[in-house]
Design an enzyme around this catalytic site. Structure first.
Site, PDB file in Angstrom:
ATOM      1  N   TYR A 197       1.029  -1.487   0.251  1.00 40.22           N
ATOM      2  CA  TYR A 197       0.037   0.059  -0.551  1.00 40.22           C
ATOM      3  C   TYR A 197       0.721   1.716  -0.499  1.00 40.22           C
ATOM      4  CZ  TYR A 197      -4.448  -2.970   1.219  1.00 40.22           C
ATOM      5  OH  TYR A 197      -5.213  -3.473   0.923  1.00 40.22           O
ATOM      6  N   LYS A 209       3.716 -14.984   1.671  1.00 36.94           N
ATOM      7  CA  LYS A 209       3.579 -15.736   0.088  1.00 36.94           C
ATOM      8  C   LYS A 209       4.805 -16.218   0.245  1.00 36.94           C
ATOM      9  CE  LYS A 209       1.569 -17.438  -3.499  1.00 36.94           C
ATOM     10  NZ  LYS A 209       0.755 -19.217  -2.994  1.00 36.94           N
ATOM     11  N   ASP A 245      -5.652  -6.956   5.557  1.00 41.17           N
ATOM     12  CA  ASP A 245      -6.742  -6.940   4.851  1.00 41.17           C
ATOM     13  C   ASP A 245      -7.594  -7.325   4.323  1.00 41.17           C
ATOM     14  OD1 ASP A 245      -8.541  -4.592   4.274  1.00 41.17           O
ATOM     15  OD2 ASP A 245      -7.311  -2.974   2.695  1.00 41.17           O
TER      16      ASP A 245
END
Ligand code: NAD
Length: 366
Positions: free
Chosen positions: A152, A198, A254
């Site tokens: 972000y 990940k 999120d």
């Protein structure tokens, strides 16, 4: 609380920056203030509210989603109570000028790097979830989301011809400080941390995993597991009780916390605290819900529970926070439901305002 006779009486007073925002923001914040007023009167402290603009309403009034006055007000407050921002009206603006940029800039400006999102399933609402009762009963998870780094905020970002790009970046120190928040929280809870990344694909996740593993050595009593985000998304639905504390980056957090909200039955129930910086922000995890704004049907409980977190984390008023939590649970136990959680045996469908008043009355009556 009565004023003691014949004594000089100093009442504790806290300065709260209030940002209602857009959509359902003003409706839900009004109810949180109603409940805070009831509990502060009861517990003998005073809350002084100062209202500030942010998001779409700030764009309309001042031409910017985060006016300087709002950031200054938040920086000088004991805590920030926030509703939600955003709406279709401002969607066509360039990214920097959109309401969401105001919130990102506020979080960055206050340096609140840790977002705590508790997900609890109320026994009274077991039927409100779309999942089976025996899967969700007893779920009690804390999602610790990194809030001011990751994709972000990473640079470079932008558009070039027919391409658009963002950058997911974390430094060791950013991962270390959020991991510590998660392990400290786990020490006070079920002593389990699940770090979600990940790492099978992303370099940034490999660094994340290494640093979290290193931090875990300082907490030998806390069990650490690592999980890929795709698996975590599945496990949250398949077997949510396996989780105690989940720590993850900004984007994954999120998404996973919205998913986790459905374990509880409605996104309108889940509070959050953004901490670690100069003043903490307390806000529901949901957005401005333009589809239901102005109808008086929004669930105010997420915001009321965020106000409870504010009392606990920023003001040290734990007893008052517990009173709010107890009143929320009692209102639900007594069968009061807003529309989003009213799909079964509701005593009555409450408006936003009625739900706030019921919770405030329960506190006043003790
Ligand atoms: P949303 O969370 O606003 O709404 C998703 C769904 O949940 C909607 O159907 C809505 O009616 C429902 N909902 C949300 N809060 C509820 C409540 N308290 N009671 C009952 N139902 C509730 O997400 P969205 O629709 O994707 O986004 C709407 C706007 O909010 C967008 O402009 C988005 O950018 C913004 N947004 C803001 C924040 C924030 O301010 N922190 C967070 C997420 C989205």
């Amino acid at each position: 609380m009565a004023k003691p006779k014949g004594e000089t009486y100093y009442m504790k007073r806290y300065n709260i920056a209030v940002i209602e925002g857009d959509g359902i923001g003003p409706e839900i914040v009004a109810e949180a203030k109603k409940v805070l007023d009831a509990v502060s009167y009861n517990e003998g402290f005073e809350l002084e509210y100062k209202e500030y603009l942010m998001g779409g309403c700030a764009i309309d009034a001042c031409g910017t989603p985060l006016p300087d006055e709002t950031l200054r007000g938040a920086l000088s407050a004991d805590a920030v109570l926030f509703g939600a921002i955003g709406g279709d009206k401002w969607n066509s603006l360039p990214r920097e000028k959109r309401p969401e940029s105001g919130l990102l800039a506020l979080r960055k400006g206050l340096e609140v790097f840790a977002n705590l999102r508790p997900v609890k399933v109320y026994d009274e609402l077991l039927e409100a979830s779309t999942l089976k009762k025996d899967v969700i009963k007893g779920v009690d998870i804390l999602v610790v989301r990194e809030l001011i780094g990751g994709i972000y905020f990473g640079e470079p970002r932008g558009r070039e011809g027919d391409r658009a790009f963002n950058t997911m970046v974390y430094s060791e120190s950013e991962v270390e400080r959020i991991a510590k928040v998660a392990f400290e929280a786990a020490m006070k809870r079920g002593k389990k941390v699940c770090s979600v990344d990940k790492a099978n694909v992303l370099d940034v996740s490999q660094l994340w995993r290494e640093v979290v593993t290193k931090v875990s050595k300082e907490y030998p009593n806390v069990e650490l597991v690592h999980m890929y985000v795709d698996n975590a998304a599945m496990q949250l639905i398949a077997n949510p009780r396996q989780f105690d504390v989940i720590v993850t980056g900004n984007l994954f957090g999120d998404i996973l916390s919205d998913e986790a909200s459905m374990l509880s039955g409605s996104i309108g129930l889940l509070p959050s605290a953004s901490i670690g910086g100069r003043a903490a922000i307390y806000e529901p995890i949901h957005g401005s819900a333009p589809d239901i704004a102005g109808q008086g049907i929004a669930n105010p409980i997420a915001t009321i529970s965020s106000a409870s977190m504010m009392l606990k984390y920023s003001l040290g008023e734990e007893k008052a926070a517990k009173k709010i939590d107890k009143a929320v649970a009692k209102a639900l136990k007594d069968g009061y439901r807003t529309k989003d959680i009213s799909n079964y045996d509701a005593k009555d469908i409450c408006s936003t305002e009625e739900m706030g008043s019921i919770i405030a009355d329960l506190i006043s009556k003790g």
